[in-house]
Design an enzyme around this catalytic site. Structure first.
Site, PDB file in Angstrom:
ATOM      1  N   ILE A   1       0.865  -1.182   0.000  1.00 49.78           N
ATOM      2  CA  ILE A   1       0.000   0.000   0.000  1.00 49.78           C
ATOM      3  C   ILE A   1       0.904   1.234   0.000  1.00 49.78           C
ATOM      4  CG2 ILE A   1      -1.704   1.264   1.366  1.00 49.78           C
ATOM      5  CD1 ILE A   1      -2.459  -1.585   2.514  1.00 49.78           C
TER       6      ILE A   1
ATOM      7  N   HIS B   1      -5.639  -4.632 -11.015  1.00 48.42           N
ATOM      8  CA  HIS B   1      -6.091  -5.524  -9.936  1.00 48.42           C
ATOM      9  C   HIS B   1      -6.925  -6.643 -10.555  1.00 48.42           C
ATOM     10  CE1 HIS B   1      -7.174  -6.737  -5.897  1.00 48.42           C
ATOM     11  NE2 HIS B   1      -8.405  -6.911  -6.351  1.00 48.42           N
TER      12      HIS B   1
HETATM   13  C1  GAR Z   1      -1.474  -9.668 -11.234  1.00 46.36           C
HETATM   14  O1  GAR Z   1      -2.517 -10.598 -11.309  1.00 46.36           O
HETATM   15  C2  GAR Z   1      -1.990  -8.342 -10.663  1.00 46.36           C
HETATM   16  O2  GAR Z   1      -3.274  -8.028 -11.095  1.00 46.36           O
HETATM   17  C3  GAR Z   1      -1.961  -8.633  -9.191  1.00 46.36           C
HETATM   18  O3  GAR Z   1      -0.740  -9.327  -9.002  1.00 46.36           O
HETATM   19  C4  GAR Z   1      -0.442 -10.078 -10.189  1.00 46.36           C
HETATM   20  C5  GAR Z   1       0.955  -9.739 -10.626  1.00 46.36           C
HETATM   21  O4  GAR Z   1       1.336 -10.523 -11.717  1.00 46.36           O
HETATM   22  N1  GAR Z   1      -2.021  -7.437  -8.424  1.00 46.36           N
HETATM   23  C6  GAR Z   1      -2.719  -7.317  -7.293  1.00 46.36           C
HETATM   24  O5  GAR Z   1      -3.327  -8.234  -6.782  1.00 46.36           O
HETATM   25  C7  GAR Z   1      -2.707  -5.922  -6.682  1.00 46.36           C
HETATM   26  N2  GAR Z   1      -3.694  -5.791  -5.674  1.00 46.36           N
HETATM   27  P1  GAR Z   1       2.576 -10.139 -12.611  1.00 46.36           P
HETATM   28  O6  GAR Z   1       3.740  -9.897 -11.638  1.00 46.36           O
HETATM   29  O7  GAR Z   1       2.821 -11.335 -13.465  1.00 46.36           O
HETATM   30  O8  GAR Z   1       2.232  -8.908 -13.393  1.00 46.36           O
END
Ligand code: GAR
Length: 216
Positions: free
Chosen positions: A95, A112
């Protein structure tokens, strides 16, 4: 000729959204460049992706600073040094404090993996799957003080299929994340986004189309 928007990407893990952004800047879909990548985890795969694309990357270790504000002060300083105009949170699992929010007011966006305001926080895909919703998806939004709550730029809907596992559902959501994140950055880069309270409008020559909460 529109100039290329300078992006700063913050990540904590595998970095597939970072990769989608890098790919879109490379093949001309985005008139933008990733100027710098900052991670808060030493082992984040996002670092290798940045290196692979010749992008400067920095690991900033929260444990090395007296408090979170000082830690974010360092991140903001790195972004400033690299002339960042838009900050993209791409799987950045912290955050933000007012240090970053004030330095980059209305210039920080996040992806998200749910249809906000449903299922904020961690493991949003699992939360949706366990709840038993028929549809979930993903959201790109401006970042504000409250977690996963800023004005919504774009959303994509993903149906939950009867034989879905959390894994198969997450994979289909991720495909849409990569698509709408690039699309949202493109709208920002073109100067087309206008925030009015909680609503985000896309400006056009003749009319203003409200897209908040809808897929365009
Ligand atoms: C993704 O699914 C993103 O939406 C999520 O983390 C993952 C990161 O994947 N973010 C959250 O949950 C934020 N609250 P990545 O590292 O392969 O992009």
């Amino acid at each position: 000729m529109m100039k290329r928007l300078r992006l700063g990407v913050l990540a904590s893990g595998r970095g597939t959204n970072l990769q989608a952004i890098i790919n879109a800047t490379g093949d001309g879909r985005l008139r933008a460049e990733v100027a710098v990548v900052v991670v808060d985890q030493a082992g984040a795969q996002a670092r290798e992706r940045a290196k692979g694309a010749g992008i400067p990357e920095f690991f900033v270790d929260l444990g090395a600073y007296p408090d979170k504000r000082a830690f974010e002060g360092e991140i903001a300083a790195i972004l400033d040094r690299h002339g960042v105009e838009l900050v993209c949170l791409a799987g950045y699992m912290r955050i933000l404090t007012p240090v970053m929010l004030d330095a980059y007011r209305n210039r920080i966006i996040n992806i998200h993996p749910s249809l906000l305001p449903a299922f904020p926080g961690l493991h949003a895909q699992r939360q949706a799957w366990e709840y038993g919703v028929r549809y979930t998806g993903c959201t790109v939004h401006f970042v504000e003080e409250e977690v996963d709550a800023g004005p919504i730029i774009l959303q994509a809907v993903v149906p939950v299929l009867p034989d879905d596992t959390v894994g198969s559902l997450s994979a289909r959501i991720l495909e849409q994340e990569h698509r709408i994140y690039v699309e949202a950055i493109g709208l920002y880069q073109a100067g087309l986004l206008e925030i009015e309270g909680r609503r985000v409008f896309v400006k056009s020559q003749e009319s203003r189309i409200q897209i908040s909460g809808r897929r365009i």
